[in-house]
Enzyme design. Structure first.
Site, PDB file in Angstrom:
ATOM      1  N   LEU A   1      -1.929   6.638   4.445  1.00 55.43           N
ATOM      2  CA  LEU A   1      -1.205   6.439   5.704  1.00 55.43           C
ATOM      3  C   LEU A   1       0.302   6.467   5.478  1.00 55.43           C
ATOM      4  O   LEU A   1       1.069   7.062   6.245  1.00 55.43           O
ATOM      5  CB  LEU A   1      -1.604   5.094   6.337  1.00 55.43           C
TER       6      LEU A   1
ATOM      7  N   LYS B   1       2.332   6.434  21.323  1.00 56.51           N
ATOM      8  CA  LYS B   1       2.441   7.827  21.781  1.00 56.51           C
ATOM      9  C   LYS B   1       3.005   7.843  23.198  1.00 56.51           C
ATOM     10  O   LYS B   1       2.449   7.175  24.092  1.00 56.51           O
ATOM     11  CB  LYS B   1       1.058   8.497  21.791  1.00 56.51           C
TER      12      LYS B   1
ATOM     13  N   HIS C   1      -8.512   3.235  19.876  1.00 54.99           N
ATOM     14  CA  HIS C   1      -7.671   4.154  20.654  1.00 54.99           C
ATOM     15  C   HIS C   1      -8.222   4.428  22.060  1.00 54.99           C
ATOM     16  O   HIS C   1      -7.485   4.385  23.042  1.00 54.99           O
ATOM     17  CB  HIS C   1      -7.530   5.485  19.915  1.00 54.99           C
TER      18      HIS C   1
ATOM     19  N   HIS D   1      -1.658   3.068  16.777  1.00 58.34           N
ATOM     20  CA  HIS D   1      -0.577   4.052  16.944  1.00 58.34           C
ATOM     21  C   HIS D   1      -0.684   4.833  18.253  1.00 58.34           C
ATOM     22  O   HIS D   1       0.303   5.406  18.708  1.00 58.34           O
ATOM     23  CB  HIS D   1      -0.466   4.984  15.722  1.00 58.34           C
TER      24      HIS D   1
ATOM     25  N   SER E   1       1.460   3.503  -2.060  1.00 61.97           N
ATOM     26  CA  SER E   1       1.023   4.811  -2.569  1.00 61.97           C
ATOM     27  C   SER E   1      -0.199   5.317  -1.806  1.00 61.97           C
ATOM     28  O   SER E   1      -0.893   6.227  -2.249  1.00 61.97           O
ATOM     29  CB  SER E   1       0.762   4.743  -4.078  1.00 61.97           C
TER      30      SER E   1
ATOM     31  N   GLY F   1       0.861  -1.194   0.000  1.00 61.59           N
ATOM     32  CA  GLY F   1       0.000   0.000   0.000  1.00 61.59           C
ATOM     33  C   GLY F   1       0.886   1.229   0.000  1.00 61.59           C
ATOM     34  O   GLY F   1       0.605   2.218   0.674  1.00 61.59           O
TER      35      GLY F   1
ATOM     36  N   LYS G   1     -15.077  14.203  14.926  1.00 54.85           N
ATOM     37  CA  LYS G   1     -14.310  14.968  13.938  1.00 54.85           C
ATOM     38  C   LYS G   1     -14.984  16.311  13.721  1.00 54.85           C
ATOM     39  O   LYS G   1     -16.167  16.474  13.984  1.00 54.85           O
ATOM     40  CB  LYS G   1     -14.253  14.200  12.625  1.00 54.85           C
TER      41      LYS G   1
ATOM     42  N   ASP H   1     -13.535   3.670  14.389  1.00 49.22           N
ATOM     43  CA  ASP H   1     -12.234   4.255  14.077  1.00 49.22           C
ATOM     44  C   ASP H   1     -11.481   4.712  15.335  1.00 49.22           C
ATOM     45  O   ASP H   1     -10.263   4.589  15.411  1.00 49.22           O
ATOM     46  CB  ASP H   1     -12.480   5.462  13.157  1.00 49.22           C
TER      47      ASP H   1
HETATM   48  C1  BG6 Z   1      -6.480   7.187  13.222  1.00 53.82           C
HETATM   49  C2  BG6 Z   1      -7.853   7.370  12.669  1.00 53.82           C
HETATM   50  O1  BG6 Z   1      -6.311   5.898  13.713  1.00 53.82           O
HETATM   51  O2  BG6 Z   1      -6.280   8.126  14.271  1.00 53.82           O
HETATM   52  C3  BG6 Z   1      -8.075   8.786  12.193  1.00 53.82           C
HETATM   53  O3  BG6 Z   1      -8.045   6.459  11.583  1.00 53.82           O
HETATM   54  C4  BG6 Z   1      -7.792   9.754  13.325  1.00 53.82           C
HETATM   55  O4  BG6 Z   1      -9.383   8.963  11.725  1.00 53.82           O
HETATM   56  C5  BG6 Z   1      -6.420   9.484  13.888  1.00 53.82           C
HETATM   57  O5  BG6 Z   1      -7.867  11.071  12.807  1.00 53.82           O
HETATM   58  C6  BG6 Z   1      -6.156  10.344  15.114  1.00 53.82           C
HETATM   59  O6  BG6 Z   1      -4.836  10.164  15.471  1.00 53.82           O
HETATM   60  P1  BG6 Z   1      -4.006  11.304  16.169  1.00 53.82           P
HETATM   61  O7  BG6 Z   1      -2.657  10.716  16.339  1.00 53.82           O
HETATM   62  O8  BG6 Z   1      -4.033  12.484  15.245  1.00 53.82           O
HETATM   63  O9  BG6 Z   1      -4.703  11.629  17.437  1.00 53.82           O
END
Ligand code: BG6
Length: 493
Positions: free
Chosen positions: A24, A199, A257, A195, A21, A19, A354, A252
């Site tokens: 992410l 952090k 997260h 991710h 291109s 992936g 968002k 998402d």
């Molecule tokens: C991603 C989501 O996992 O995390 C995005 O797919 C979201 O939609 C992003 O904007 C937020 O991450 P961060 O690091 O900007 O808080």
């Protein structure tokens, strides 16, 4: 003592990006790899090989990578960037065509055998192959099978496959993806990446508890009224309609997260080696509180037009490639409870959205109402602000002068910024994957625990029965979410 990170070895590696291109890769992965090179956290011998369907030469791909780094880094060091790009290669092919993978294996062999003789992989210092899946999950089976059939994964050299969250669309599809991955890889070869776990500020929730026994003493249901975990974003979907339309904010952000933040805040303080098990155990203790109506548990919204800072944001339904009658949520909030004894009876409110007024990720712990001591006394509150104006704020009360007891807020605060060896989240996680460090990646059990808990809520949101409230971009979200909190006898902090 908590173990230190030993991530400075000369372990050669080949990082293969499926992936190459995609969005992410552009906004996160190339900058993350460049930062590792800039900070001299890569060995002398490593390569980054992009793989995707688009036909490109190495030179064209290097231009693409360079552009994405220049666009997404605040500044670049020319020498480091030029040097980094010499490690970048490209192979094009169809994901389901084994010949393309044989070609890929040949390219890797050619690159790796060109590395200096004294660095040539010996038995205990073999080249680690990392395959990063930045492709939609329906392509995973083809890539996985062909990596093996094409001998990119030869079963002998160290191999890691990195898969981005969300793993699955719901509990059922999670189980399918898990089974598909396990057909080709051993569980210890699979690195499920969220991710947020890369952090520093998020990891710090756990370390703050470790390092400050005082905090652990006050994290108790006898003192706490409720917990709020908030991830506000001012950005919209940033051109990712293809992904987001099928995902929505609940899947998402909340299922992944925010649940990680919940687990780091409430898990038992294990040794670092058992972190993933600790997080999973914590998640397993959470439950959806019994309620007459699912609408008492979860609420969702979608943004309309509005001003976000100086920008005029278009409504979600008018974003490119979004259906005109889309029912996808861009805001959601929910309530959870836990059986973890010290937190029993404490409601946890999670929310994310968002196109809100600001970017802020925060844990707020609201303590019980003070005993009636005088005018103006408000409950104590602890804010751990992870993103936005990152910092910690303890809200106390102090008496104002006069003969009558009256109080004003006293706020102890300090910025919470990473000091020292700080790497962007994807850089840190890639480095940890190279070195086989698993604990800040998700385990299958952990993802299953999150899905088990939230599957009924996700199913309700997907059923089309849940009301979808609109809110103006640039605000705090739907007014119905304020009313929802009011019905709980509370307001968002
Ligand atoms: C991603 C989501 O996992 O995390 C995005 O797919 C979201 O939609 C992003 O904007 C937020 O991450 P961060 O690091 O900007 O808080």
């Amino acid at each position: 003592m908590l173990p230190t990170r030993e991530l400075k070895t000369a372990q050669p590696f080949s990082f293969i990006l499926f992936g190459a291109s995609g969005h992410l890769a552009d906004i996160k992965l190339y900058p993350a790899l460049y930062v590792l090179a800039l900070k001299k956290r890569v060995p002398e011998n490593y390569c980054v090989v992009g793989f995707s369907r688009t036909e490109m030469t190495d030179a064209e791909f290097r231009k693409h990578v360079e552009k994405s780094i220049r666009t997404h880094m605040p500044a670049v060091t020319e020498k480091a960037l030029t040097e980094f790009l010499t490690h970048v290669y490209y192979v094009s092919g169809q994901y389901d065509d084994v010949k393309a993978y044989k070609e890929l294996a040949k390219r890797l062999e050619a690159i790796e055998s060109g590395w200096a003789k004294n660095q040539k992989p010996k038995t205990k210092n073999q080249v680690v192959h990392l395959a990063y899946f930045s492709v939609p999950p329906d392509i995973f089976p083809a890539v996985s099978k062909n990596l093996c059939a094409g001998k990119v994964h030869d079963g002998k050299s160290p191999f890691r496959v990195i898969v981005e969250k969300p793993v699955g669309h719901n509990l059922k599809s999670f189980e399918v993806i898990k089974a598909q991955l396990l057909e080709s890889f051993r569980e210890e070869e699979i690195y499920l990446l969220d991710h947020y776990l890369g952090k520093e500020a998020v990891r710090n929730i756990y370390y703050l508890r470790h390092a400050n026994p005082m905090m652990e003493r006050i994290f108790k249901n006898t003192l706490i009224n409720h917990v709020e975990i908030t991830a506000l974003e001012s950005a919209g979907i940033q051109g990712r309609a293809g992904y987001f339309e099928a995902s929505g904010t609940f899947r998402d952000m909340v299922q992944s997260h925010l649940m990680m933040i919940v687990s780091l805040l409430t898990m038992r303080l294990h040794n670092e080696g058992e972190l993933d098990a600790g997080r999973k155990n914590a998640l397993e203790q959470f439950y959806i509180p019994p309620a007459a109506d699912m609408d008492d548990i979860v609420i969702q919204g979608q943004y309309g037009e509005g001003a976000v800072g100086k920008e005029t944001a278009t409504a979600y339904r008018k974003e490119k490639d979004v259906a005109k009658d889309s029912k996808t949520n861009t805001y959601s909030a929910m309530k959870l409870m836990t059986k973890i004894s010290r937190w029993e009876g404490v409601p946890f409110y999670l929310r994310s959205g968002k196109r809100l007024s600001k970017k802020e990720t925060r844990v707020t712990i609201l303590f019980q109402e003070p005993r009636p001591v005088g005018q103006g006394a408000t409950p104590n509150r602890l804010d751990i602000i992870l993103q936005g104006e990152a910092g910690m704020r303890m809200h106390l009360q102090t008496k104002v002068g006069g003969t009558e007891p009256a109080f004003r807020p006293l706020i102890l605060e300090d910025p919470l910024v990473c000091v020292g060896d700080c790497l962007p989240e994807h850089s840190l996680l890639i480095l940890e994957a190279v070195h086989g460090k698993h604990q800040w990646f998700l385990s299958f059990d952990e993802v299953r625990a999150a899905w088990r808990l939230l599957d009924p809520v996700q199913a309700y949101l997907d059923s089309g029965k849940a009301p979808l409230y609109t809110y103006d971009a640039g605000t705090a979200g739907p007014k119905e979410a304020e009313e929802w909190m009011k019905r709980e006898g509370l307001q968002w902090c």
